[in-house]
Design an enzyme around this catalytic site. Structure first.
Site, PDB file in Angstrom:
ATOM      1  N   GLY A 187      -0.372  -3.001  -4.251  1.00 39.26           N
ATOM      2  CA  GLY A 187      -0.060  -4.435  -4.225  1.00 39.26           C
ATOM      3  C   GLY A 187       1.065  -4.792  -5.179  1.00 39.26           C
TER       4      GLY A 187
ATOM      5  N   GLY B  17     -14.214 -11.910   2.763  1.00 44.03           N
ATOM      6  CA  GLY B  17     -12.827 -11.615   3.114  1.00 44.03           C
ATOM      7  C   GLY B  17     -12.249 -10.412   2.375  1.00 44.03           C
TER       8      GLY B  17
ATOM      9  CE  LYS C 199      -2.811   0.665  -0.059  1.00 48.47           C
ATOM     10  NZ  LYS C 199      -4.019  -0.132  -0.359  1.00 48.47           N
TER      11      LYS C 199
ATOM     12  CB  ILE D 176       0.428  -2.204  -9.580  1.00 53.15           C
ATOM     13  CG1 ILE D 176      -0.915  -2.920  -9.660  1.00 53.15           C
ATOM     14  CG2 ILE D 176       0.632  -1.263 -10.744  1.00 53.15           C
ATOM     15  CD1 ILE D 176      -2.103  -1.985  -9.455  1.00 53.15           C
TER      16      ILE D 176
ATOM     17  CG  ASP E 298      -5.394   1.112   2.673  1.00 61.54           C
ATOM     18  OD1 ASP E 298      -4.355   0.652   3.184  1.00 61.54           O
ATOM     19  OD2 ASP E 298      -5.729   0.884   1.494  1.00 61.54           O
TER      20      ASP E 298
ATOM     21  CB  ALA F 172      11.380 -12.687  13.979  1.00 64.72           C
TER      22      ALA F 172
END
Lengths: 436, 436
Positions: free
Chosen positions: B134, B187, B205, B136, B201, B43
């Site tokens: 990520g 990026g 974590k 790991i 961020d 979705a």
């Protein structure tokens, strides 16, 4: 609270670590597990030596069979080491419906296929995290969270003794024998260090990693295994000059359905993470198609780190038991019937870059002779160091090649070593340039 | 072969990676799992953009609710990100008896306790490997194979953007703003980089890591969070001179039942493994009482690495389903009812070593003034650099302290900054000397 009963075979150094961890972290583990782990029975031929831990009356016995046949015991930890009686005991445990946790890399490298099939038939599991990389959770990671990946490479520094010796040789310029003797005094090397320094222990571990990463049974005899005894401080010195380190690497690759499985001293660039793994530490580098490169490092041996891996496996099995699992996650991460036997490439069929050291008579024309043979063998030279001449003496000529076939290298060196001007057997070291 | 049906919410970059991995490794995963994973429904509000993957007719829909209420779906992957509607959707999935896999660190850091309790009540599980580091496999390792350990420390480099910026500043001597702007072009940084460069961020974590390592709920607001925007290339230059690197570290410790939870630029010695983690890579270092230090590193972001973590969680849940588990391994590794709320130490109550840079008027007596204040505040100096004098100019004085209390440092700097000879606000950077 549900109790999970555990039996232990082998009350040596690692066994003592396991008992200490059981005792020290019982409460913590039950908070994680939701069940209580009970170390119900320990068998060892020696029931008198004081290991510095207090056991309840009757826990330590000298009869392995009464652990193996005890219907209360859910999980048997095998820490005897070696092939027999470990193999017989493990089979008996499995046939009595007990899960097995082992740190025995030799047993699993040689008899893994037999034992895993017996486990499967009996609906129980063998876990072996402690067999590879000590406390580093590498096997669980391959089996569990990295399990969506197709792996192309697994490599690692898996023997603390060798890495300690090479690190000392690198940092202090010392000779192999001097450092080995020191390592023995410090307890980092056995009195008979053969298994370690000849790469056999590393090859046992590589065999297990390859099975898990590539879903293949491995014929242990087909793993090319070369130890570190021929490495001199001179080679390390030149490696450093070129910006490389020499490590005893376990290398497993899968290329076009063929496995490379080899253990040998390897030159890797200083910039690679594996270069930074020093002393008795171990590290494993995995390359998956989605995760990319992942490296795990930590203590590769020692009673405490190994106990951590053993307890981790016990906890994992205990969770499955308390969760009411009808079947277990397969040991190698693959359903046993899906594991095939992929061919293993002969060492003479591999290609890589090479470091070569010739010991030559110091007279004009030798380099030309060597270069001619190399050129005729399709070996091209990337860089070369020829130290200042000492007329009449014996001097090293050191070269790095571009990519070459091992069979060409071996053939060329045979021819070169037959020249009058070559004073001792030439030495080559394989290089790895794709483990960044 | 049993089929496990998976629904996906959010078909952006990570979602596309997940779909590619599902498609590319279907056969491999079924060999490992003994079951077939089927991506039954995806979705997203945008059902028209070409993501470069081919889907069966009817798989991509614009209505999350029909995924959440589809009785065939066993596992829902949430890759929407942010707090809402992600939270509402996750709750609905759990209440409909579906397991959830998420990469949403913000959601889990802020609403984790609520969501995990709802999961527990409904007998389903939330897994979140992709939320930290990520690809790991760090959360699985803490929960599974390292689960026998009492952890004392967890620290890591958890934000690729910050690590990329600091690495470039270190290696090329460039300024923060220049590198940030480059990172945005490449990026590696968002157009609005606040969440990354201000450490938020990383703190999300860290919150998850602390909960798993120490079995505690974390009030996110109590995590001390300081970003990298005040770090200059001058500070990095001095750090290098002293043999240190500056990294944005997430630091979690448990000392005497109190948690330290802090994210800030940190000076660590060059010799530490975390120093070698460069560019967009991530790494986590764990310290367990038996395993000792373990470090895991790899790609901390990107569609493929994140997809690997998501698929790993899906495989893990699928194994439990096919094994017939009645209950699931708890998300945080602890039985939910055993998770408590440990106090978090105020940043002013910590002690460590400090790097301090003063910008002073270049005239005699300034160092004496500074030293006097520091001495009166119980701060002793380990080493000091005062570059050559430029009479009349403004010069840095740089010091490393011995262990000191943060409240003493802050108080002393307030007093020193009030001196006439101090030309701008003094800067301090916390050091870590026990993460070898």
């Amino acid at each position: 609270m549900k109790e999970i009963k555990v039996g232990l075979l082998g009350f040596g150094t690692i066994g003592t670590g396991v008992v200490r961890m059981f005792q020290q972290n019982t409460e913590l583990i039950s908070q994680r597990l939701g069940a209580k782990l009970v170390l119900a029975s320990i068998a060892d031929l020696d029931v008198t030596t004081d290991r510095g831990v207090v056991l309840d009356e009757g826990v330590l016995i000298n009869d392995a069979n009464s652990v193996l046949t005890n219907p209360d015991i859910d999980i048997v930890i095998e820490l005897i080491g070696g092939y027999e009686p470990a193999r017989t005991f493990v089979i008996k445990a499995l046939e009595h419906g007990k899960h097995v946790v082992t740190a025995n890399k030799a047993l699993m490298a040689i008899h893994g296929e037999e034992l895993l099939k017996i486990a499967d038939k009996n609906g129980v599991s063998i876990l072996l995290e402690a067999a590879v990389g000590g406390g580093i959770p590498v096997l669980a990671s391959i089996r569990e969270n990295l399990g969506g990946n197709e792996f192309s490479d697994v490599s690692g520094i898996l023997n603390g003794t060798c890495n300690y010796i090479l690190t000392r040789m690198t940092e202090e310029g010392e000779d192999f024998n001097a450092v080995l003797s020191d390592a023995q005094k410090l307890g980092y090397a056995e009195a008979d260090p053969t298994f370690d320094i000849e790469g056999i222990d590393t090859a046992h571990k590589l065999s297990i990693l390859i099975s898990m990463c590539f879903g293949t049974w491995v014929d242990f005899d087909k793993i090319y295994t070369e130890g570190i005894t021929r490495i001199t401080s001179l080679d390390i010195h030149y490696a450093r000059q070129f910006g490389y380190q020499i490590k005893l690497l376990a290398i497993g690759k899968k290329v076009d359905g063929v496995i490379e499985a080899r253990v040998h001293p390897t030159m890797i660039p200083d910039s690679y993470p594996l270069s930074d793994v020093k002393g008795v530490l171990n590290a494993v580098r995995l390359q998956g198609d989605f995760v990319g490169p992942v490296m795990l490092n930590g203590s590769g041996a020692g009673m405490d780190a190994t106990a951590s891996a053993v307890l981790g496996d016990v906890i994992s099995l205990s969770r499955s038991i308390t969760n009411g699992s009808q079947t277990m996650t397969p040991t190698l991460g693959y359903q046993t019937e899906k594991i095939i036997t992929l061919p293993i490439r002969e060492i003479t069929d591999i290609s890589c870059h090479y470091y070569i050291r010739f010991m030559v008579e110091d007279c004009p024309g030798v380099l030309a002779q060597i270069s001619t043979v190399l050129g005729e063998s399709n070996i091209s030279i990337r860089s070369m160091v020829q130290p200042e001449q000492q007329l009449g003496g014996c001097v090293p000529i050191v070269m790095l090649t571009h990519g070459a076939k091992e069979c060409d290298i071996q053939h060329a060196l045979d021819e070169i070593d037959a020249l009058d001007s070559i004073k001792e057997q030439s030495l080559f070291i394989r290089m790895e340039n794709d483990l960044a």
